[in-house]
Write a protein that holds these residues in place. Structure first.
Motif, mmCIF file in Angstrom:
data_model
loop_
_atom_site.group_PDB
_atom_site.id
_atom_site.type_symbol
_atom_site.label_atom_id
_atom_site.label_comp_id
_atom_site.label_asym_id
_atom_site.label_seq_id
_atom_site.Cartn_x
_atom_site.Cartn_y
_atom_site.Cartn_z
ATOM 1 N N ASP A 213 0.836 -1.206 0.000
ATOM 2 C CA ASP A 213 0.000 0.000 0.000
ATOM 3 C C ASP A 213 0.868 1.252 0.000
ATOM 4 N N GLN A 214 2.032 1.189 0.655
ATOM 5 C CA GLN A 214 2.951 2.320 0.686
ATOM 6 C C GLN A 214 3.490 2.629 -0.707
ATOM 7 N N GLU B 62 -2.443 10.226 10.607
ATOM 8 C CA GLU B 62 -2.758 8.832 10.301
ATOM 9 C C GLU B 62 -2.795 8.643 8.789
ATOM 10 N N THR B 63 -2.691 7.395 8.382
ATOM 11 C CA THR B 63 -2.675 7.050 6.967
ATOM 12 C C THR B 63 -4.090 6.720 6.502
ATOM 13 N N HIS C 236 -0.125 9.606 3.653
ATOM 14 C CA HIS C 236 0.518 8.769 4.657
ATOM 15 C C HIS C 236 0.744 9.558 5.942
ATOM 16 N N LYS C 237 0.933 8.865 7.005
ATOM 17 C CA LYS C 237 1.159 9.488 8.307
ATOM 18 C C LYS C 237 2.496 10.229 8.317
ATOM 19 N N GLU D 235 3.185 13.072 6.714
ATOM 20 C CA GLU D 235 3.442 13.853 5.519
ATOM 21 C C GLU D 235 2.643 15.156 5.562
ATOM 22 N N PHE E 275 -5.630 10.652 -0.661
ATOM 23 C CA PHE E 275 -4.856 9.743 0.179
ATOM 24 C C PHE E 275 -3.581 10.409 0.658
ATOM 25 N N TRP F 120 2.467 5.979 -3.183
ATOM 26 C CA TRP F 120 3.611 6.816 -2.864
ATOM 27 C C TRP F 120 3.828 7.868 -3.950
ATOM 28 N N TYR G 291 5.610 15.063 0.153
ATOM 29 C CA TYR G 291 6.351 14.091 0.934
ATOM 30 C C TYR G 291 7.743 14.627 1.237
ATOM 31 N N THR H 219 -0.097 15.106 8.597
ATOM 32 C CA THR H 219 -1.086 14.053 8.783
ATOM 33 C C THR H 219 -0.704 13.172 9.972
#
Length: 257
Positions: A34-35, A114-115, A63-64, A66, A61, A39, A142, A112
């Motif tokens: 998923d990463q 949480e993801t 990620h945690k 970022e 979407f 990404w 990122y 963020t």
């Protein structure tokens, strides 16, 4: 020897049973996590029209850890009130309120926690009978390189590489390891440059619509005032002329003025 089934019965059995299959595929990308699938730093720029008391939501979407950013600008408003305020809310994947803005333009930046997919809702509650067009720019920035190292780790690695280069000049032949961190920093700066360029472009669009609306307003009022002045002058001449009119059939009646 076993008896043969009729062809019609055989077709019915095949239709009911169906072809053999291993079941639904749950993982369409078995080699990607998923990463890796989500990404990358990206941004989206577009415009939408919200009708009276309307609401429109989008999901993105992240990620945690970022940086999530959102910029919006109201371009034009129709209706009676012409209220250009826009109510904006950003919710986390767990439905928690992260940020809220109630203005004609604004920016939202946060790290963020949480993801998952973050929800952005735009509400035109201030204009119940009028529409508005808004310009949006949102995305994720990122701070980590695609290899998974942070900027501080990249700086430490660069210092170590510089020491190694000073000790051994012959290692400079592998230029890719030296150029890759610099290329990533350049790509990141170009990404943020386009981000702020889009914000400026939205403001210029709003100013252009405002200028056109002001031009139409001034032109309309100028035409209305010109017609009003001409009509008032005509009425003044008409009533002034009636003061000097006399009736010819009566000699005793005098003129009014």
């Amino acid at each position: 020897m076993a008896p043969l089934l009729p062809s019609g019965l055989l077709v019915l059995v095949l239709v009911l049973v169906g072809p053999a299959s291993p079941g639904p595929s749950k993982d369409l990308n078995p080699g990607m996590t998923d990463q890796d699938l989500f990404w990358g730093q990206d941004q989206y720029d577009f415009s939408v029209v919200l009708h009276g008391s309307g609401q429109d939501c989008f999901w993105h979407f992240a990620h945690k850890g970022e940086t999530f950013y959102l910029s919006f600008q109201v371009l034009w408003v129709t209706g009676v009130g012409h209220d250009s305020h826009l109510s904006v809310t950003v919710n986390s994947p767990s439905s928690l309120l992260v940020s809220t803005v109630d203005d004609a333009s604004g920016q939202v930046d946060f790290k963020t926690e949480e993801t998952g997919f973050y929800q952005m809702c735009f509400n035109n509650f201030h204009n119940r009978f009028g529409s508005m067009q808004i310009s949006l720019s949102f995305g994720v920035s990122y701070d980590e390189a695609p290899g998974g190292t942070t900027e501080e780790q990249q700086e430490e690695e660069e210092e170590e590489e510089e020491e190694e280069v000073e000790e051994a000049r012959q290692r400079l032949n592998s230029t890719l390891a030296v150029i890759e961190p610099t290329l990533y920093r350049v790509e990141k700066h170009v990404f943020h440059m386009f981000r702020f360029y889009n914000v400026g472009r939205m403001r210029r669009s709003a100013d252009s619509f405002l200028q056109q609306a002001a031009g139409r307003y001034v032109t309309g009022w100028s035409a209305a005032q010109s017609v009003l002045i001409l009509g008032a002058g005509y009425l003044q001449l008409f009533f002034l002329k009636r003061l000097f009119i006399s009736k010819s059939d009566s000699k005793l009646e005098k003129t009014r003025c």
